[in-house]
Structures are given as C-alpha cells and as structure tokens.
Design a protein around this motif. Sequence first.
Motif, PDB file in Angstrom:
ATOM      1  N   PHE A 131      44.945  42.102  25.583  1.00 17.81           N
ATOM      2  CA  PHE A 131      44.529  42.934  26.710  1.00 17.81           C
ATOM      3  C   PHE A 131      43.091  43.431  26.512  1.00 17.81           C
ATOM      4  CE2 PHE A 131      44.125  47.017  28.895  1.00 17.81           C
ATOM      5  CZ  PHE A 131      44.523  46.666  30.178  1.00 17.81           C
ATOM      6  N   GLY A 132      42.766  43.857  25.303  1.00 22.34           N
ATOM      7  CA  GLY A 132      41.419  44.353  25.038  1.00 22.34           C
ATOM      8  C   GLY A 132      40.370  43.265  25.159  1.00 22.34           C
ATOM      9  N   LEU A 133      40.637  42.109  24.529  1.00 25.49           N
ATOM     10  CA  LEU A 133      39.683  40.999  24.619  1.00 25.49           C
ATOM     11  C   LEU A 133      39.553  40.494  26.052  1.00 25.49           C
ATOM     12  CD1 LEU A 133      40.627  38.980  21.398  1.00 25.49           C
ATOM     13  CD2 LEU A 133      38.657  40.480  21.738  1.00 25.49           C
ATOM     14  N   GLY A 134      40.695  40.422  26.749  1.00 23.35           N
ATOM     15  CA  GLY A 134      40.655  39.973  28.138  1.00 23.35           C
ATOM     16  C   GLY A 134      39.867  40.916  29.029  1.00 23.35           C
ATOM     17  N   ASN A 135      39.998  42.217  28.798  1.00 23.60           N
ATOM     18  CA  ASN A 135      39.269  43.201  29.592  1.00 23.60           C
ATOM     19  C   ASN A 135      37.754  43.069  29.367  1.00 23.60           C
ATOM     20  OD1 ASN A 135      39.009  45.397  31.349  1.00 23.60           O
ATOM     21  ND2 ASN A 135      38.998  46.859  29.667  1.00 23.60           N
ATOM     22  N   ILE A 136      37.363  42.892  28.107  1.00 25.59           N
ATOM     23  CA  ILE A 136      35.935  42.698  27.809  1.00 25.59           C
ATOM     24  C   ILE A 136      35.419  41.416  28.453  1.00 25.59           C
ATOM     25  CG2 ILE A 136      34.282  42.302  25.947  1.00 25.59           C
ATOM     26  CD1 ILE A 136      36.071  44.037  24.156  1.00 25.59           C
ATOM     27  N   TYR A 137      36.220  40.373  28.390  1.00 23.49           N
ATOM     28  CA  TYR A 137      35.816  39.080  28.941  1.00 23.49           C
ATOM     29  C   TYR A 137      35.697  39.148  30.461  1.00 23.49           C
ATOM     30  CZ  TYR A 137      35.554  34.000  29.267  1.00 23.49           C
ATOM     31  OH  TYR A 137      35.137  32.725  29.510  1.00 23.49           O
ATOM     32  N   VAL A 138      36.621  39.849  31.115  1.00 26.79           N
ATOM     33  CA  VAL A 138      36.573  39.966  32.577  1.00 26.79           C
ATOM     34  C   VAL A 138      35.318  40.725  33.014  1.00 26.79           C
ATOM     35  CG1 VAL A 138      37.690  41.045  34.563  1.00 26.79           C
ATOM     36  CG2 VAL A 138      39.052  39.731  32.942  1.00 26.79           C
ATOM     37  N   LYS A 139      34.934  41.749  32.260  1.00 26.95           N
ATOM     38  CA  LYS A 139      33.705  42.470  32.583  1.00 26.95           C
ATOM     39  C   LYS A 139      32.486  41.550  32.468  1.00 26.95           C
ATOM     40  CE  LYS A 139      35.342  47.098  31.311  1.00 26.95           C
ATOM     41  NZ  LYS A 139      35.170  48.261  30.415  1.00 26.95           N
ATOM     42  N   ALA A 140      32.478  40.708  31.433  1.00 27.43           N
ATOM     43  CA  ALA A 140      31.384  39.732  31.305  1.00 27.43           C
ATOM     44  C   ALA A 140      31.405  38.738  32.454  1.00 27.43           C
ATOM     45  CB  ALA A 140      31.482  39.012  29.955  1.00 27.43           C
ATOM     46  N   LEU A 141      32.595  38.311  32.868  1.00 25.51           N
ATOM     47  CA  LEU A 141      32.722  37.374  33.982  1.00 25.51           C
ATOM     48  C   LEU A 141      32.213  38.006  35.274  1.00 25.51           C
ATOM     49  CD1 LEU A 141      33.759  34.743  35.220  1.00 25.51           C
ATOM     50  CD2 LEU A 141      36.038  35.778  35.358  1.00 25.51           C
ATOM     51  N   ASN A 142      32.507  39.274  35.499  1.00 22.73           N
ATOM     52  CA  ASN A 142      32.028  39.943  36.715  1.00 22.73           C
ATOM     53  C   ASN A 142      30.512  40.040  36.734  1.00 22.73           C
ATOM     54  OD1 ASN A 142      34.613  40.303  37.724  1.00 22.73           O
ATOM     55  ND2 ASN A 142      34.881  42.277  36.696  1.00 22.73           N
ATOM     56  N   ARG A 143      29.915  40.247  35.565  1.00 22.35           N
ATOM     57  CA  ARG A 143      28.456  40.316  35.503  1.00 22.35           C
ATOM     58  C   ARG A 143      27.835  38.953  35.822  1.00 22.35           C
ATOM     59  NH1 ARG A 143      29.225  43.901  31.010  1.00 22.35           N
ATOM     60  NH2 ARG A 143      29.002  42.148  29.549  1.00 22.35           N
ATOM     61  N   VAL A 144      28.480  37.883  35.352  1.00 25.20           N
ATOM     62  CA  VAL A 144      27.969  36.549  35.633  1.00 25.20           C
ATOM     63  C   VAL A 144      28.094  36.232  37.122  1.00 25.20           C
ATOM     64  CG1 VAL A 144      28.397  34.080  35.253  1.00 25.20           C
ATOM     65  CG2 VAL A 144      28.406  35.656  33.325  1.00 25.20           C
ATOM     66  N   LYS A 145      29.209  36.604  37.741  1.00 31.39           N
ATOM     67  CA  LYS A 145      29.423  36.325  39.167  1.00 31.39           C
ATOM     68  C   LYS A 145      28.469  37.103  40.052  1.00 31.39           C
ATOM     69  CE  LYS A 145      33.598  36.154  40.698  1.00 31.39           C
ATOM     70  NZ  LYS A 145      35.004  36.526  40.975  1.00 31.39           N
ATOM     71  N   SER A 146      28.104  38.325  39.601  1.00 32.37           N
ATOM     72  CA  SER A 146      27.198  39.135  40.396  1.00 32.37           C
ATOM     73  C   SER A 146      25.738  38.705  40.218  1.00 32.37           C
ATOM     74  CB  SER A 146      27.348  40.603  40.030  1.00 32.37           C
ATOM     75  OG  SER A 146      27.044  40.826  38.661  1.00 32.37           O
TER      76      SER A 146
END
Length: 323
Positions: free
Chosen positions: A308-323
């Motif tokens: 859950f922790g690693l996934g949450n960090i990864y999703v935040k990075a993914l959102n930055r890439v998409k934006s």
Amino acid sequence: MTDHADIRYTAAPGEAATPHEATAPGRPRRAVRGLPDRWLATLFVTPSIALLLAINIFPLIWTVYLSFTNFRANQPGRPVEWIGTRNYERLLGSEDIWGYLQATAHFVVWTMLIQVAIGLGLAMLINRDFKGASFWTTIILIPMMLSPAVVGTFWTYLYQPQTGIFSAIVDLFTGLGPIDMIGSVSLAPWAIIIVDTWMWTPYIMLLCLAGLRSIPDYLYEAAEVDRAGPFQTFWHITLPRILPFLMLAVLFRGIENFKMFDMVVELTSGGPGSTTELASINLKREAFEKWRTGYASAFAVILFVTVFGLGNIYVKALNRVKS
C-alpha cells in the motif's frame, strides 16, 4: 410562456385532486410511491456497501486483530491470548523473513525490467502496418489467457534436464549439456522470472500498444519535417506519450507479482531450499502448515502496509507524469 412550477391542476366538478396532481410549486414529483430521491439512492447503494464491508473490510480488520494474538486456526477451542506487538517483533527480527522479502523483491524487479523492455519492443513492432498484424497479436496474447497453475505445470516439463525442450535448446546453442533450471540454487530464481515474463509480457505489450496508437500522426510528421532521427523521435515524442501507460502497466504487474503464488508453487514449491520461497509462499506455510495464524496475520499486515505504501508513492509519481 408559462413556467412549469406555476402550473396548477384544476379538478373537474365532483372530482378530487390527487396528491400527485396537486403538487406544491417547486416540489419535484416522486415516481416510486412518494419515496424521496435520497432514500431511493440509499436503498440501492446499501447492499453494495454491505457486501464490500463483508468481503473486504471485515477480513482486513479481523486480520489486524489476530496479528496481536497467539490464535491458531487448528485449535479453535483454545483461549485467544492478547500478546501485543510480539508477533511483529519476531517478524522484524527474523533473518528468514528478510530473505523471503529479498527473494520477492528480486523477482518483482527483474520481471518488471524484462517485461517492460520486451513488451515495448513488441508493441512497436505490432504497431507497424503490415499484413497479418492481427493474427500475430492474437498469437502473442495466448500465454496471458492461460491459468498460472497450468503455465507452471507446463513449464515444469519444459525445464526437465533430460527430456525438456528448454534444456535441449540451451545445450544446442551453448554445448553445456543438460541443465536443471528448477533444481539449481542459482538458476531457479531465473526459471520463475522466465516463465512469468513469457506469460505476462503480452499484457505490457497491450498497454504500450494502446499508448502508441493514441499518439497523433502529426507529431511524427513534424519530426520528419525537422529531420529528427529515429532515436530523437522515440526519445522526444514516443516515450513521453507512452510513459503513463508504461507506469500503469508496471503498477498493475508489480502488485500482482508481489503476491505471486500459484505459478511458483507449481514450478519450484519455493525450492531448492528456500531460494524461490516468496513472501506469499511463506505466508501460506505459516498460516496453513504450521498453523501460526496470529504470526501469519502479522506478516500479512506487514505485506499489506508495504504494498500500500509503495503503491501510494508510485501513484503520486504517475499523477505527476500525467499532468
């Protein structure tokens, strides 16, 4: 034009106006026997919420509770003793547990690197307009349509040192003779990496193909006009556009590989020794072979928090890439 809110119903002589007909100004009519819309929404949503709580939330809460006890599932009549954080202290202080986590990390990292590289390459090949592209796409997708247990059993026979096709092919190109991929301590981790790559690279290819086909043609036409080379075109146009798709594929496959179980059990059963004993396999042994349910529950909680922790960090990075 007459406003709908000001319309009144006038009953004929001798006829009584019904409540639905004599609606107050601005008050919406109810289609189902006068029930408010909020009640109707609650009526439809409540069963889904109750099912979600029963299937997902309650087992999670129960697991967290058991992780602080010495409960054993094979002794249901035994009094449950609250032992606090003792299970977590034993887990974090155990060298074996860190070995299982290391084996899991080795499996996840290498499968992701290899699958992304091959999947992206296949997607770029399939994306070209050539005769039979649909046929070859279907052929490539066949492995991911199979059950992991079936794939594990199938590759067990291919890995046989004396009669397996894989050993014969390696011997043909290297002359090393029969090799035991499953029985070798150094080769067994790579054996499961090869199988998982064979099975799930098509999934990465599909997501990359979706990303490639979402890139407008005019970008490549502009790059051609500017005389950009193939590498420059890939680096400045293709890669940035498909990077969110790649990251999404890594997220999905990383979570799945972190809890990989059935295919590895069929291939190596965690052996030789504990070389390929992933965290999920050890968790099953603690819970259903040694019956240390409380201890296994603590291990499950640690794995859940980690993913859950690693996934949450990864999703935040993914959102930055998409934006």
